[in-house]
Design an enzyme around this catalytic site. Structure first.
Site, PDB file in Angstrom:
ATOM      1  CE1 TYR A 182      43.045  55.699  46.937  1.00  0.00           C
ATOM      2  CE2 TYR A 182      43.029  58.083  46.732  1.00  0.00           C
ATOM      3  CZ  TYR A 182      42.586  56.844  46.317  1.00  0.00           C
ATOM      4  OH  TYR A 182      41.685  56.743  45.274  1.00  0.00           O
ATOM      5  CG  PHE A 237      40.919  53.320  37.550  1.00  0.00           C
ATOM      6  CD1 PHE A 237      40.785  52.128  38.237  1.00  0.00           C
ATOM      7  CD2 PHE A 237      40.313  54.451  38.050  1.00  0.00           C
ATOM      8  CE1 PHE A 237      40.069  52.067  39.420  1.00  0.00           C
ATOM      9  CE2 PHE A 237      39.597  54.398  39.239  1.00  0.00           C
ATOM     10  CZ  PHE A 237      39.463  53.204  39.920  1.00  0.00           C
TER      11      PHE A 237
END
Length: 413
Positions: free
Chosen positions: A223, A127
């Site tokens: 999240y 990422f």
């Protein structure tokens, strides 16, 4: 191969041991949500919990809430709830800060623990924010540290005595390709290389075995599969044997041994608490705790089995219903090699995804051409996959993606 119909998917739902967990979430009518790998659904308990915290704990009790309601204990309490999801001990996980800041802290700690080496190894599919943090840290240190990227399949071969730390995301955010954590940790140890894992796309979607496989450090997101809400706090893992030996660079007052002495000289706390920095975000942490509580009584092996079954089902249904419309499977076809998502490449991937969202099938898009579908086993049904693929077929067959409004890029894709 036999054709799968919707009745077969409904039968799978009736036999699903995780089906009762669906009622723990608020799921809008008319929506098939395949983006829990980007933002988890709202737990039903969250609104009432936040209302109570705001109106009673904060509103009525004011600053006494830090002691009266245990706000100050949230980083460790939530860390203890995450620990079984990632195969760690309760005192090895701490909820704090963002994923990016935790990468910075733990990467610095790993480099300080391996001071004779200068190389940070990662893969080209990692990422980007993790890579940015590594680049920024190397520039800040100014001691010839550098980041080297290799293809994902080249990580094992590149692990050698010149590498200080290998930093990897267990599940690729674009395709769902999964690294073999156990094999990489073992080879890293044999060459004196420390390991830093990003669990953003694995924690909560599949069993993770940090302690059993000998991981040194890890970070994760609150999240996505943990359902903590937009921008929820992240978490970090530090193996016990590193907690008092590795130094993290951000000397914050909550990491101080005696924060309320207000000493002007820094002295770190014992154990993992030294990896705290600033004041815990109490409201966000309360929301995250509701997300973590959705895992009460859940068997992670069942979560993984359902995740694989959902992914396999989507691959079969797309082959069955969408052949010839320009889709190309970008994820590993074998379930054991991927996380809890399936991605497809399409020449007009962004527009196709916008057309799907307009019809109530919510996934997301990752440049340059990937449609990404995430599977959250606690609330997703097998019949949802059948319905989603039926909508996908309609969008492709009728070329709804050609509509101009579906080509207008939004800020978040």
């Amino acid at each position: 191969m036999p054709t799968i119909d919707r009745a077969a998917c409904e039968a799978m739902d009736r036999d699903d041991p995780l089906a009762p967990a669906r009622v723990r979430f608020h799921l809008p009518d008319g929506v098939i949500y395949l983006d829990g790998n980007s933002l988890g659904a709202l737990p039903r308990a969250t609104p009432e919990r936040l209302a109570r915290l705001v109106t009673r704990e904060w509103g009525d009790d004011l600053i006494t809430g830090w002691n009266k309601h245990g706000w100050v204990e949230l980083p460790r309490r939530l860390g203890a709830k995450i620990a079984p999801l990632v195969g760690a001990q309760a005192d090895e996980v701490l909820v704090c800060d963002s994923t990016s800041l935790n990468v910075f802290k733990l990467l610095s700690a790993a480099l300080s623990a391996n001071p004779q080496r200068r190389l940070i190894l990662s893969d080209s599919g990692n990422f980007p924010t993790d890579l940015y943090m590594a680049q920024g840290l190397a520039a800040l240190l100014g001691r010839d540290h550098r980041l080297e990227l290799v293809p994902p399949e080249g990580v094992m071969e590149r692990l050698a005595e010149d590498v200080a730390v290998v930093m990897l995301t267990e599940v690729d955010y674009r395709t769902g390709r999964r690294h073999d954590m156990a094999a990489i940790n073992e080879r890293a140890r044999s060459h004196g290389v420390l390991t830093l894992w990003d669990l953003a796309h694995s924690a909560g979607a599949m069993p993770v075995e940090l302690d059993r496989t000998g991981a040194d450090f890890a970070v994760g997101c609150g999240y996505k599969y943990l359902n903590g809400g937009p921008g929820a706090p992240a978490f970090l893992f530090v193996a016990r044997h590193w907690q008092d030996r590795a130094q993290q660079p951000l000397f914050g007052w909550f990491g101080h041994a005696r924060p309320f002495d207000f000493d002007t000289s820094y002295a770190p706390r014992d154990g993992i608490d030294r990896f705290q920095v600033g004041t815990p975000p109490v409201i966000s942490m309360a929301a995250l705790e509701c997300g973590l509580d959705t895992f009460a009584g859940i068997d992670l092996q069942q979560v993984r089995a359902k995740s694989l079954a959902l992914g396999d089902l989507m691959i079969r249904l797309v082959e069955q219903q969408c052949a010839g419309f320009g889709l190309s499977l970008a994820s590993p076809p074998a379930g054991a090699a991927r996380g809890s998502q399936v991605s497809y490449a399409h020449g007009h991937g962004y527009a196709v995804m916008q057309a799907l969202i307009a019809r109530g099938v919510i996934g997301d898009f990752r440049a340059p051409d990937l449609l990404r579908f995430g599977f959250t086993p606690l609330y997703l049904r097998f019949a949802d996959i059948w319905d989603a693929v039926a909508v996908l077929r309609t969008v492709l067959m009728q070329e709804e993606w050609r509509r101009p409004e579906f080509h207008q890029r939004a800020a978040v894709t």
